[in-house]
Motif scaffolding. Structure first.
Motif, PDB file in Angstrom:
ATOM      1  N   GLY A 196       0.809  -1.203   0.000  1.00 55.93           N
ATOM      2  CA  GLY A 196       0.000   0.000   0.000  1.00 55.93           C
ATOM      3  C   GLY A 196       0.845   1.257   0.000  1.00 55.93           C
ATOM      4  N   THR A 197       0.461   2.221   0.860  1.00 54.61           N
ATOM      5  CA  THR A 197       1.079   3.549   0.856  1.00 54.61           C
ATOM      6  C   THR A 197       1.499   3.965   2.261  1.00 54.61           C
ATOM      7  OG1 THR A 197      -0.304   4.205  -1.009  1.00 54.61           O
ATOM      8  CG2 THR A 197       0.687   5.979   0.270  1.00 54.61           C
ATOM      9  N   VAL A 198       2.712   4.501   2.367  1.00 56.29           N
ATOM     10  CA  VAL A 198       3.157   5.190   3.584  1.00 56.29           C
ATOM     11  C   VAL A 198       3.417   6.629   3.170  1.00 56.29           C
ATOM     12  CG1 VAL A 198       4.869   5.339   5.424  1.00 56.29           C
ATOM     13  CG2 VAL A 198       4.158   3.087   4.565  1.00 56.29           C
ATOM     14  N   ASN A 199       2.572   7.545   3.653  1.00 53.79           N
ATOM     15  CA  ASN A 199       2.692   8.952   3.261  1.00 53.79           C
ATOM     16  C   ASN A 199       3.881   9.654   3.904  1.00 53.79           C
ATOM     17  OD1 ASN A 199       0.472   8.931   1.543  1.00 53.79           O
ATOM     18  ND2 ASN A 199      -0.943   9.435   3.185  1.00 53.79           N
ATOM     19  N   GLY A 200       4.409   9.085   4.970  1.00 54.40           N
ATOM     20  CA  GLY A 200       5.583   9.651   5.640  1.00 54.40           C
ATOM     21  C   GLY A 200       6.814   8.835   5.329  1.00 54.40           C
ATOM     22  N   MET A 201       7.658   8.677   6.353  1.00 59.33           N
ATOM     23  CA  MET A 201       8.919   7.955   6.199  1.00 59.33           C
ATOM     24  C   MET A 201       8.773   6.514   6.669  1.00 59.33           C
ATOM     25  SD  MET A 201      11.768  10.846   7.269  1.00 59.33           S
ATOM     26  CE  MET A 201      12.139  10.009   8.748  1.00 59.33           C
ATOM     27  N   VAL A 202       9.489   5.603   6.009  1.00 55.15           N
ATOM     28  CA  VAL A 202       9.707   4.261   6.527  1.00 55.15           C
ATOM     29  C   VAL A 202      11.085   4.304   7.168  1.00 55.15           C
ATOM     30  CG1 VAL A 202      10.062   1.834   5.967  1.00 55.15           C
ATOM     31  CG2 VAL A 202       8.242   3.112   4.828  1.00 55.15           C
ATOM     32  N   ILE A 203      11.120   4.201   8.494  1.00 54.81           N
ATOM     33  CA  ILE A 203      12.358   4.308   9.259  1.00 54.81           C
ATOM     34  C   ILE A 203      12.711   2.907   9.749  1.00 54.81           C
ATOM     35  CG2 ILE A 203      13.472   5.349  11.259  1.00 54.81           C
ATOM     36  CD1 ILE A 203      11.261   7.593  10.991  1.00 54.81           C
ATOM     37  N   ASN A 204      13.779   2.347   9.183  1.00 56.93           N
ATOM     38  CA  ASN A 204      14.164   0.982   9.499  1.00 56.93           C
ATOM     39  C   ASN A 204      15.301   1.002  10.523  1.00 56.93           C
ATOM     40  OD1 ASN A 204      14.869  -1.701   9.546  1.00 56.93           O
ATOM     41  ND2 ASN A 204      14.652  -1.991   7.350  1.00 56.93           N
ATOM     42  N   ASP A 205      14.978   0.549  11.737  1.00 63.14           N
ATOM     43  CA  ASP A 205      15.950   0.533  12.836  1.00 63.14           C
ATOM     44  C   ASP A 205      16.578  -0.839  13.048  1.00 63.14           C
ATOM     45  OD1 ASP A 205      15.783   3.226  13.443  1.00 63.14           O
ATOM     46  OD2 ASP A 205      14.174   2.957  14.903  1.00 63.14           O
ATOM     47  N   GLY A 206      16.545  -1.695  12.026  1.00 62.86           N
ATOM     48  CA  GLY A 206      17.197  -2.991  12.146  1.00 62.86           C
ATOM     49  C   GLY A 206      16.316  -4.167  11.803  1.00 62.86           C
ATOM     50  N   GLY A 207      15.195  -3.905  11.168  1.00 58.56           N
ATOM     51  CA  GLY A 207      14.315  -4.974  10.724  1.00 58.56           C
ATOM     52  C   GLY A 207      14.453  -5.202   9.227  1.00 58.56           C
ATOM     53  N   ARG A 208      13.388  -5.733   8.633  1.00 58.10           N
ATOM     54  CA  ARG A 208      13.358  -5.961   7.190  1.00 58.10           C
ATOM     55  C   ARG A 208      12.132  -5.264   6.625  1.00 58.10           C
ATOM     56  NH1 ARG A 208      15.484  -9.372   3.312  1.00 58.10           N
ATOM     57  NH2 ARG A 208      14.089  -9.768   1.552  1.00 58.10           N
ATOM     58  N   ALA A 209      12.338  -4.492   5.563  1.00 59.87           N
ATOM     59  CA  ALA A 209      11.247  -3.819   4.865  1.00 59.87           C
ATOM     60  C   ALA A 209      11.280  -4.251   3.404  1.00 59.87           C
ATOM     61  CB  ALA A 209      11.393  -2.306   4.961  1.00 59.87           C
ATOM     62  N   GLU A 210      10.124  -4.654   2.895  1.00 61.30           N
ATOM     63  CA  GLU A 210       9.975  -4.982   1.486  1.00 61.30           C
ATOM     64  C   GLU A 210       8.944  -4.025   0.918  1.00 61.30           C
ATOM     65  OE1 GLU A 210       9.060  -9.149   1.150  1.00 61.30           O
ATOM     66  OE2 GLU A 210      10.799  -9.730   2.352  1.00 61.30           O
ATOM     67  N   ILE A 211       9.372  -3.186  -0.024  1.00 61.68           N
ATOM     68  CA  ILE A 211       8.527  -2.124  -0.550  1.00 61.68           C
ATOM     69  C   ILE A 211       8.068  -2.500  -1.961  1.00 61.68           C
ATOM     70  CG2 ILE A 211       8.330   0.345  -0.990  1.00 61.68           C
ATOM     71  CD1 ILE A 211       9.221  -0.250   1.899  1.00 61.68           C
ATOM     72  N   PHE A 212       6.753  -2.617  -2.127  1.00 63.14           N
ATOM     73  CA  PHE A 212       6.142  -2.874  -3.431  1.00 63.14           C
ATOM     74  C   PHE A 212       5.179  -1.747  -3.812  1.00 63.14           C
ATOM     75  CE2 PHE A 212       7.142  -6.966  -1.523  1.00 63.14           C
ATOM     76  CZ  PHE A 212       7.836  -7.598  -2.537  1.00 63.14           C
ATOM     77  N   GLY A 213       4.811  -0.932  -2.838  1.00 64.31           N
ATOM     78  CA  GLY A 213       3.826   0.119  -3.040  1.00 64.31           C
ATOM     79  C   GLY A 213       4.466   1.489  -3.145  1.00 64.31           C
ATOM     80  N   THR A 214       3.870   2.469  -2.440  1.00 58.91           N
ATOM     81  CA  THR A 214       4.297   3.862  -2.515  1.00 58.91           C
ATOM     82  C   THR A 214       4.754   4.334  -1.147  1.00 58.91           C
ATOM     83  OG1 THR A 214       2.704   4.266  -4.278  1.00 58.91           O
ATOM     84  CG2 THR A 214       3.548   6.195  -3.128  1.00 58.91           C
TER      85      THR A 214
END
Length: 105
Positions: free
Chosen positions: A62-80
C-alpha cells in the motif's frame, strides 16, 4: 498471509504500536511502530511514519505517506513510500522495481 495474522479493514487512530502479526487493509491515521518480532503486511495506508524495530518485518503493498524508518528490521517495498531511511547497519530494505519511492536516505 498466515492464518493467525489479524486483519484490520477499518481505521486505526495513531500513534499505533503493532506488537502482533497484522495485515492492514484500512488506514492508520498518524504514525505506526512495528515492534521487534512482529510482521506487518500493509495493503492500506499509513498517513504518518512507519518505524520498523529490530527483527520486525514490514511488507508494503500500500502507501506510507511519511517515512519508513528501518531501525534494524526488514522492509519490502512494493507500493508507494515518501521517504526510506535505514538507521541501523542491520536494517534490510528491499525496493521492488514497481515501487514508488520519492527519497531514499
Amino acid at each position: 498471509m498466515k492464518d493467525d495474522m489479524r486483519r484490520v479493514d477499518d481505521k486505526l487512530q495513531g500513534p499505533v504500536l503493532i506488537e502482533e502479526d497484522l495485515a492492514v487493509h484500512g488506514i492508520v491515521t498518524g504514525d505506526a511502530t512495528l515492534s521487534s518480532g512482529a510482521k506487518l503486511v500493509l495493503h492500506g495506508t499509513i498517513t504518518g511514519d512507519l518505524i520498523i524495530e529490530p527483527r520486525a518485518k514490514a511488507i508494503i503493498h500500500g502507501t506510507v505517506n511519511g517515512m519508513v524508518i528501518n531501525d534494524g528490521g526488514r522492509a519490502e517495498i512494493f507500493g508507494t513510500v515518501d521517504v526510506i531511511m535505514d538507521r541501523s547497519p542491520e536494517a534490510v530494505t528491499v525496493v521492488d522495481p514497481v515501487a514508488s519511492v520519492r527519497v531514499r536516505r
